[in-house]
Design an enzyme around this catalytic site. Structure first.
Site, PDB file in Angstrom:
ATOM      1  N   GLU A 137      68.237 -21.953  66.634  1.00  0.00           N
ATOM      2  CA  GLU A 137      68.136 -21.424  65.263  1.00  0.00           C
ATOM      3  C   GLU A 137      66.671 -21.279  64.846  1.00  0.00           C
ATOM      4  OE1 GLU A 137      70.681 -20.077  64.087  1.00  0.00           O
ATOM      5  OE2 GLU A 137      72.149 -21.026  65.398  1.00  0.00           O
ATOM      6  N   CYS A 171      63.238 -18.169  77.761  1.00  0.00           N
ATOM      7  CA  CYS A 171      62.737 -17.373  78.885  1.00  0.00           C
ATOM      8  C   CYS A 171      61.301 -16.934  78.565  1.00  0.00           C
ATOM      9  CB  CYS A 171      63.641 -16.162  79.129  1.00  0.00           C
ATOM     10  SG  CYS A 171      63.457 -14.846  77.900  1.00  0.00           S
TER      11      CYS A 171
HETATM   12 ZN    ZN Z   1      71.920 -17.186  67.637  1.00  0.00          ZN
HETATM   13 ZN    ZN Z   2      64.999 -15.027  76.199  1.00  0.00          ZN
END
Ligand code: ZN
Ligand code: ZN
Length: 188
Positions: A137, A171
């Protein structure tokens, strides 16, 4: 306009309704090890909790509005944490909710607990899921949308298996877009 996450100097956790003693303190301690910002626990928000009619769940959208209304500072992000299950009308449930680029979000701990699925208690797994929800979040607050990389913390999780398999790190493409305090250690 610069989003609040860029300016953030602290993350505040605030309980929404009743939580078992120590829950937010544990979450704040764990979160402090994952973000380079101070994490604090606030006293109860006294946020009115609206239930979704005929469902044993809190209205996540209404909760988010209430928490956003309390997020008075440009430099502090506010994370509302509920023990109860939360949902938006179109989804069976959500783990959390945030407005992209906002300064507040909400998460529910209901489905982080293996006991929810009739499985044996596992406090480590439960708490790790909880901190990942919060980090996801916070990623939205930093304006990130969902990521197609299934091994990325910003990929959408529609069930707890996804929460577990997407792991606990962003990532590289998402990391580059995050404020420095949310990047965590590089995978490389
Ligand atoms: Zn989300
Ligand atoms: Zn990502």
């Amino acid at each position: 306009m610069v989003e609040a996450a860029r300016l953030a100097e602290a993350v505040d956790l605030v309980p929404l309704g009743r939580l078992p003693a120590g829950t937010l303190e544990r979450l704040a301690a764990r979160l402090s090890r994952r973000v380079e910002l101070a994490c604090h626990v606030l006293a109860s928000a006294d946020v009115p909790v609206r239930r979704i009619p005929n469902r044993d769940q809190l209205d996540a959208g209404a909760l988010l509005e209430s928490v956003e209304a309390r997020a008075a500072s440009d430099t502090r992000l506010l994370v509302g944490v509920a023990a109860e299950d939360i949902a938006v009308p179109l989804f069976t449930f959500v783990f959390g909710l945030a407005r992209q680029g906002g300064r507040a979000c909400v998460v529910s701990l209901a489905r982080t607990d293996p006991a929810f699925y009739g499985l044996p208690e596992d406090p480590e797994l439960r708490d790790e899921r909880a901190v990942r929800e919060v980090l996801h979040e916070l990623g939205h607050l930093a304006t990130l949308e969902h990521c197609p990389d299934r091994g990325c913390l910003m990929s959408f999780a529609g069930n707890v298996e996804k929460v577990d398999t997407r792991g606990g790190a962003f990532c590289e493409a998402c990391r580059e877009r995050l404020p420095h305090w949310l990047r965590g250690p590089s995978a490389a």
